[in-house]
Design a protein around this motif. Structure first.
Motif, mmCIF file in Angstrom:
data_model
loop_
_atom_site.group_PDB
_atom_site.id
_atom_site.type_symbol
_atom_site.label_atom_id
_atom_site.label_comp_id
_atom_site.label_asym_id
_atom_site.label_seq_id
_atom_site.Cartn_x
_atom_site.Cartn_y
_atom_site.Cartn_z
ATOM 1 N N GLY A 1 0.817 -1.197 0.000
ATOM 2 C CA GLY A 1 0.000 0.000 0.000
ATOM 3 C C GLY A 1 0.850 1.245 0.000
ATOM 4 O O GLY A 1 2.078 1.178 0.043
ATOM 5 N N GLU A 2 0.182 2.372 -0.034
ATOM 6 C CA GLU A 2 0.868 3.654 -0.073
ATOM 7 C C GLU A 2 1.617 3.907 1.222
ATOM 8 O O GLU A 2 1.198 3.481 2.289
ATOM 9 C CB GLU A 2 -0.140 4.786 -0.286
ATOM 10 C CG GLU A 2 -0.767 4.787 -1.656
ATOM 11 C CD GLU A 2 -1.712 5.964 -1.842
ATOM 12 O OE1 GLU A 2 -1.559 6.982 -1.142
ATOM 13 O OE2 GLU A 2 -2.607 5.838 -2.687
ATOM 14 N N HIS A 3 2.720 4.635 1.101
ATOM 15 C CA HIS A 3 3.487 5.062 2.265
ATOM 16 C C HIS A 3 3.303 6.571 2.377
ATOM 17 O O HIS A 3 3.205 7.256 1.358
ATOM 18 C CB HIS A 3 4.968 4.703 2.086
ATOM 19 C CG HIS A 3 5.728 4.790 3.359
ATOM 20 N ND1 HIS A 3 6.283 5.961 3.798
ATOM 21 C CD2 HIS A 3 6.017 3.860 4.299
ATOM 22 C CE1 HIS A 3 6.890 5.749 4.953
ATOM 23 N NE2 HIS A 3 6.746 4.484 5.274
ATOM 24 N N PRO A 4 3.261 7.102 3.603
ATOM 25 C CA PRO A 4 3.042 8.545 3.755
ATOM 26 C C PRO A 4 4.055 9.426 3.022
ATOM 27 O O PRO A 4 3.745 10.555 2.671
ATOM 28 C CB PRO A 4 3.168 8.763 5.268
ATOM 29 C CG PRO A 4 2.863 7.432 5.877
ATOM 30 C CD PRO A 4 3.312 6.410 4.870
ATOM 31 N N VAL B 1 4.609 0.416 -0.642
ATOM 32 C CA VAL B 1 5.452 -0.274 0.326
ATOM 33 C C VAL B 1 4.891 -1.672 0.533
ATOM 34 O O VAL B 1 3.677 -1.866 0.557
ATOM 35 C CB VAL B 1 5.456 0.485 1.681
ATOM 36 C CG1 VAL B 1 6.237 -0.270 2.734
ATOM 37 C CG2 VAL B 1 6.015 1.878 1.503
ATOM 38 N N ALA B 2 5.791 -2.640 0.690
ATOM 39 C CA ALA B 2 5.382 -4.002 1.040
ATOM 40 C C ALA B 2 5.429 -4.116 2.564
ATOM 41 O O ALA B 2 6.416 -3.736 3.199
ATOM 42 C CB ALA B 2 6.327 -5.015 0.407
ATOM 43 N N GLU C 1 12.934 -3.033 0.236
ATOM 44 C CA GLU C 1 12.733 -3.285 1.661
ATOM 45 C C GLU C 1 11.272 -3.610 1.941
ATOM 46 O O GLU C 1 10.393 -3.310 1.131
ATOM 47 C CB GLU C 1 13.177 -2.083 2.506
ATOM 48 C CG GLU C 1 12.360 -0.835 2.258
ATOM 49 C CD GLU C 1 12.879 0.404 2.984
ATOM 50 O OE1 GLU C 1 14.074 0.444 3.339
ATOM 51 O OE2 GLU C 1 12.081 1.329 3.192
ATOM 52 N N VAL C 2 11.066 -4.227 3.101
ATOM 53 C CA VAL C 2 9.727 -4.584 3.561
ATOM 54 C C VAL C 2 9.595 -4.090 4.994
ATOM 55 O O VAL C 2 10.518 -4.236 5.796
ATOM 56 C CB VAL C 2 9.514 -6.120 3.498
ATOM 57 C CG1 VAL C 2 8.223 -6.526 4.176
ATOM 58 C CG2 VAL C 2 9.529 -6.588 2.047
ATOM 59 N N HIS C 3 8.460 -3.511 5.311
ATOM 60 C CA HIS C 3 8.186 -3.041 6.669
ATOM 61 C C HIS C 3 7.427 -4.145 7.400
ATOM 62 O O HIS C 3 6.320 -4.501 6.999
ATOM 63 C CB HIS C 3 7.366 -1.755 6.639
ATOM 64 C CG HIS C 3 8.145 -0.590 6.099
ATOM 65 N ND1 HIS C 3 8.470 0.495 6.864
ATOM 66 C CD2 HIS C 3 8.702 -0.376 4.878
ATOM 67 C CE1 HIS C 3 9.188 1.349 6.133
ATOM 68 N NE2 HIS C 3 9.330 0.833 4.928
ATOM 69 N N ALA C 4 8.042 -4.665 8.456
ATOM 70 C CA ALA C 4 7.437 -5.768 9.213
ATOM 71 C C ALA C 4 6.977 -5.288 10.582
ATOM 72 O O ALA C 4 7.659 -4.508 11.246
ATOM 73 C CB ALA C 4 8.439 -6.905 9.376
ATOM 74 N N SER D 1 -10.056 -10.264 4.650
ATOM 75 C CA SER D 1 -10.448 -9.073 3.909
ATOM 76 C C SER D 1 -9.536 -7.906 4.284
ATOM 77 O O SER D 1 -8.928 -7.887 5.354
ATOM 78 C CB SER D 1 -11.904 -8.709 4.205
ATOM 79 O OG SER D 1 -12.024 -8.244 5.547
ATOM 80 N N GLU D 2 -9.477 -6.940 3.387
ATOM 81 C CA GLU D 2 -8.680 -5.735 3.657
ATOM 82 C C GLU D 2 -9.198 -5.039 4.919
ATOM 83 O O GLU D 2 -8.421 -4.549 5.737
ATOM 84 C CB GLU D 2 -8.748 -4.809 2.451
ATOM 85 C CG GLU D 2 -7.868 -3.592 2.590
ATOM 86 C CD GLU D 2 -7.874 -2.729 1.341
ATOM 87 O OE1 GLU D 2 -7.686 -1.517 1.502
ATOM 88 O OE2 GLU D 2 -8.069 -3.257 0.226
ATOM 89 N N GLU D 3 -10.505 -5.020 5.098
ATOM 90 C CA GLU D 3 -11.110 -4.381 6.270
ATOM 91 C C GLU D 3 -10.698 -5.080 7.565
ATOM 92 O O GLU D 3 -10.351 -4.426 8.551
ATOM 93 C CB GLU D 3 -12.632 -4.389 6.130
ATOM 94 C CG GLU D 3 -13.357 -3.700 7.266
ATOM 95 C CD GLU D 3 -14.870 -3.755 7.084
ATOM 96 O OE1 GLU D 3 -15.559 -3.914 8.104
ATOM 97 O OE2 GLU D 3 -15.345 -3.651 5.941
#
Length: 156
Positions: free
Chosen positions: A16-19, A25-26, A108-111, A128-130
């Motif tokens: 999704g988007e990163h600020p 970003v993964a 990179e991946v944010h974990a 679900s995404e929700e």
């Protein structure tokens, strides 16, 4: 979205988007179901100990693995699979193309490793995404988690 294999923990990935803008970003969420024989509280305590032993402080800013020599947390991405390795835990799962693209694009991946159990994140069942957002975006879950930025490694 993918979810990791059975074991002491599970993981699920999304992008999704990163600020800061730019490329997606993964993200990875590492969690337990809280279904151990000693109950959710024991599982939460065990996860805190495991994260501490791994050098990942709970409730602090992200640890940057590339800047932390000897950190025993690794992420390997090969042939459409993400393989996450921590002490006493290895999981792999095929990730969707958009996650792989984001991981490779940023390198990179944010974990986020949650200490709070997530019983609704049952492996093998669609999430679900929700539902994912309701857990991974919950302030208490974020504040009681360890955060790590992992470089994407490939074999070779």
């Amino acid at each position: 979205m993918g979810s990791g294999s059975p074991g002491p923990g599970h993981f699920i990935g999304w992008s999704g988007e990163h600020p800061d803008g730019g490329h997606d970003v993964a993200f990875l969420l590492v969690y337990s179901l809280g279904d151990g024989t000693d109950g959710p509280a024991a599982g939460e305590a065990a996860m805190r100990v495991a994260l501490d032993r791994s050098g990942l402080p709970v409730g602090a800013g992200p640890v940057h693995a590339a800047e932390t020599p000897g950190l025993p947390v690794k992420l390997l991405v090969q042939a459409g699979q993400a393989v996450l390795t921590l002490p006493h835990f290895t999981a792999q799962y095929p990730e969707p193309p958009e996650w792989l693209a984001a991981a490779h694009e940023r390198g990179e991946v944010h974990a986020m490793s949650a200490t709070r159990p997530w019983p609704r994140g049952t492996p093998g069942r669609p999430v679900s995404e929700e539902l994912l957002r309701s857990f991974a975006g919950d302030e208490e879950a974020v504040m009681t988690s360890a955060h790590c930025v992992l470089p994407v490694r490939s074999p070779g």
